[in-house]
Design a protein around this motif. Structure first.
Motif, mmCIF file in Angstrom:
data_model
loop_
_atom_site.group_PDB
_atom_site.id
_atom_site.type_symbol
_atom_site.label_atom_id
_atom_site.label_comp_id
_atom_site.label_asym_id
_atom_site.label_seq_id
_atom_site.Cartn_x
_atom_site.Cartn_y
_atom_site.Cartn_z
ATOM 1 N N LEU A 1 28.802 4.583 74.610
ATOM 2 C CA LEU A 1 28.826 6.009 74.970
ATOM 3 C C LEU A 1 30.124 6.374 75.677
ATOM 4 O O LEU A 1 30.658 7.471 75.498
ATOM 5 C CB LEU A 1 27.643 6.355 75.890
ATOM 6 N N SER A 2 30.639 5.410 76.474
ATOM 7 C CA SER A 2 31.863 5.704 77.228
ATOM 8 C C SER A 2 33.075 5.828 76.309
ATOM 9 O O SER A 2 34.111 6.335 76.706
ATOM 10 C CB SER A 2 32.106 4.623 78.279
ATOM 11 N N ARG A 3 32.923 5.366 75.076
ATOM 12 C CA ARG A 3 34.054 5.452 74.125
ATOM 13 C C ARG A 3 33.917 6.640 73.168
ATOM 14 O O ARG A 3 34.702 6.791 72.247
ATOM 15 C CB ARG A 3 34.148 4.142 73.325
ATOM 16 N N LYS B 1 15.714 -4.503 83.919
ATOM 17 C CA LYS B 1 17.127 -4.124 84.043
ATOM 18 C C LYS B 1 17.570 -3.318 82.815
ATOM 19 O O LYS B 1 18.258 -2.305 82.947
ATOM 20 C CB LYS B 1 17.971 -5.399 84.174
ATOM 21 N N ASN B 2 17.144 -3.783 81.640
ATOM 22 C CA ASN B 2 17.465 -3.038 80.417
ATOM 23 C C ASN B 2 16.803 -1.657 80.443
ATOM 24 O O ASN B 2 17.412 -0.656 80.074
ATOM 25 C CB ASN B 2 16.987 -3.814 79.183
ATOM 26 N N ASP B 3 15.532 -1.621 80.894
ATOM 27 C CA ASP B 3 14.795 -0.358 80.921
ATOM 28 C C ASP B 3 15.456 0.653 81.864
ATOM 29 O O ASP B 3 15.480 1.855 81.579
ATOM 30 C CB ASP B 3 13.331 -0.588 81.329
ATOM 31 N N GLN B 4 15.994 0.145 82.988
ATOM 32 C CA GLN B 4 16.690 1.040 83.927
ATOM 33 C C GLN B 4 17.957 1.606 83.289
ATOM 34 O O GLN B 4 18.236 2.800 83.395
ATOM 35 C CB GLN B 4 17.056 0.282 85.215
ATOM 36 N N ALA B 5 18.718 0.752 82.611
ATOM 37 C CA ALA B 5 19.944 1.204 81.934
ATOM 38 C C ALA B 5 19.584 2.203 80.835
ATOM 39 O O ALA B 5 20.285 3.203 80.624
ATOM 40 C CB ALA B 5 20.704 0.015 81.362
ATOM 41 N N ALA B 6 18.463 1.956 80.146
ATOM 42 C CA ALA B 6 18.010 2.867 79.082
ATOM 43 C C ALA B 6 17.656 4.234 79.666
ATOM 44 O O ALA B 6 17.994 5.274 79.091
ATOM 45 C CB ALA B 6 16.810 2.268 78.351
ATOM 46 N N GLN B 7 16.999 4.233 80.826
ATOM 47 C CA GLN B 7 16.651 5.507 81.488
ATOM 48 C C GLN B 7 17.905 6.277 81.877
ATOM 49 O O GLN B 7 17.961 7.506 81.735
ATOM 50 C CB GLN B 7 15.796 5.252 82.739
ATOM 51 N N GLN B 8 18.912 5.536 82.364
ATOM 52 C CA GLN B 8 20.184 6.190 82.718
ATOM 53 C C GLN B 8 20.817 6.827 81.478
ATOM 54 O O GLN B 8 21.291 7.964 81.524
ATOM 55 C CB GLN B 8 21.170 5.168 83.301
ATOM 56 N N ASN B 9 20.800 6.081 80.370
ATOM 57 C CA ASN B 9 21.350 6.624 79.118
ATOM 58 C C ASN B 9 20.622 7.899 78.720
ATOM 59 O O ASN B 9 21.230 8.899 78.350
ATOM 60 C CB ASN B 9 21.211 5.608 77.980
ATOM 61 N N ARG B 10 19.280 7.842 78.788
ATOM 62 C CA ARG B 10 18.466 8.978 78.342
ATOM 63 C C ARG B 10 18.719 10.204 79.218
ATOM 64 O O ARG B 10 18.840 11.321 78.726
ATOM 65 C CB ARG B 10 16.978 8.588 78.348
ATOM 66 N N ARG B 11 18.825 9.962 80.549
ATOM 67 C CA ARG B 11 19.085 11.079 81.474
ATOM 68 C C ARG B 11 20.431 11.726 81.170
ATOM 69 O O ARG B 11 20.557 12.945 81.134
ATOM 70 C CB ARG B 11 19.075 10.569 82.919
ATOM 71 N N ARG B 12 21.420 10.868 80.922
ATOM 72 C CA ARG B 12 22.765 11.373 80.641
ATOM 73 C C ARG B 12 22.764 12.200 79.353
ATOM 74 O O ARG B 12 23.351 13.280 79.282
ATOM 75 C CB ARG B 12 23.709 10.171 80.525
#
Lengths: 218, 116
Positions: A102-104, A12-23
């Motif tokens: 990041l959202s802030r 779950k953390n790795d998926q969120a990390a991938q989303q961060n990296r893509r963004r």
């Protein structure tokens, strides 16, 4: 029934990390995760480095801490945008906390993002935050045995900063022993020796950061 | 003390596996944990006992299989398992480099009771 699977515990953390990296990739931002024990000199290193980078690039910082906004205040004093992430006792940052951070932040136009992790040589090393590069800070004051004691911290580092080198003559820190032990778990990482009093190594550090492939592109 | 958040993550994986196969109860989980992660197996089991309460994993046993890192000694070209953070080659006294493994952190099997 028995179910055979292979599922990463931290998926779950790795998926969120991938989303961060893509963004971050889409926005052309290079992100550095700075890890190291409490008092290793992570914030001082940023204080020395940021004035050199902010003339060339748009830089921001996410500050991870258990408590207090002291580190964020030190970064804000440099006129660099900073968001404090308080983990409220949690011993590490995770990718979801970074997502919230990041959202802030105003991300459009940003080139460089530094995430200063919670000061801790053990737990943070387990969590991908979505960074592009991992910087590990080891201070001379901590002792040369730390690469052997905390191998996971050093294993995935792209850059290892040996900080507080002005203290070398006052301690029993054996630089060649530390370097030798680092190479047991990481044969690739660049090693830079720094000292934020005389600013030794800070130019070298700034050049290493500036050599990132995403930088310099429109 | 990252065992607690890892136990929580293990529970999430187990709950989603239970949903996937339609299990109403998980009785056992087996995980592989690399030595370099520096995770205390007993602490992990203790933490799992706390987080499993009131879930589909209530009462489930957690088996922790430790995995050692493998190192390569370039002086005598020997590969060996690293025990207790000792990277010295027992054959030639040279210092070895990490070859593979030691950073495993995964669920490899579950035992489940499925509605018939």
């Amino acid at each position: 029934m028995k179910i055979e699977v292979v599922r990463k515990v931290l998926e779950k953390n790795d998926q969120a990390a991938q989303q961060n990296r893509r963004r971050l990739d889409e926005l052309g931002i290079t992100c550095f995760n700075i890890l190291g024990g409490a008092g290793s000199g992570k914030t001082s290193l940023l204080e020395a480095l940021l004035p050199r980078l902010k003339n060339k690039y748009c830089v921001a910082v996410l500050e991870g801490d258990l408590a207090t906004t002291r580190d964020a205040e030190r970064i804000a004093a440099l006129d660099v945008p900073v968001v404090q992430i308080l983990t409220d006792g949690g011993c590490h940052l995770n990718a979801t906390l970074v997502q919230q951070g990041l959202s802030r932040l105003e991300l459009v136009g940003l080139n460089l993002l530094f995430v200063e992790n919670v000061g801790n040589p053990i737990c943070p090393a387990n969590f991908d935050l979505g960074e592009h590069r991992r910087i590990v800070v080891l201070s001379v004051a901590e002792g040369d045995d730390k690469p052997s004691k905390y191998p996971l911290l050093f294993k995935d580092a792209d850059l290892i900063v040996i900080s507080k080198c002005d203290l070398l003559e006052h301690t029993r820190f054996n630089l060649s022993a530390a370097l030798r032990d680092i190479r047991c778990v990481n044969s690739q990482a660049r090693v830079i020796q720094t000292d934020t009093k005389t600013l030794r190594g800070i130019d070298e550090l700034s050049q290493w950061v500036s050599a990132e492939p995403l930088l310099g592109k429109d | 003390m990252h065992e607690f958040s890892l136990a929580q993550s293990m529970l999430e994986v187990a709950v989603s596996e239970a949903q996937r196969v339609g299990a109403h109860h998980i009785t056992r989980l087996k995980c592989r944990v690399g030595d370099l992660r520096q995770i205390d197996g007993q602490l992990l089991r203790d933490a799992f006992e706390v987080v499993r309460e009131g879930t589909v994993c209530e009462g489930a046993e957690l088996d922790v299989e430790k995995v050692r890192a493998r190192a390569h000694c370039s002086r005598c070209e020997r590969d060996f398992e690293v025990c207790d953070g000792d990277w010295v080659c027992a054959q030639c006294n040279g210092l070895a480099q990490l070859l593979e493994g030691g950073d495993e952190l995964e669920i490899i099997s579950l035992e489940a009771e499925v509605d018939s």
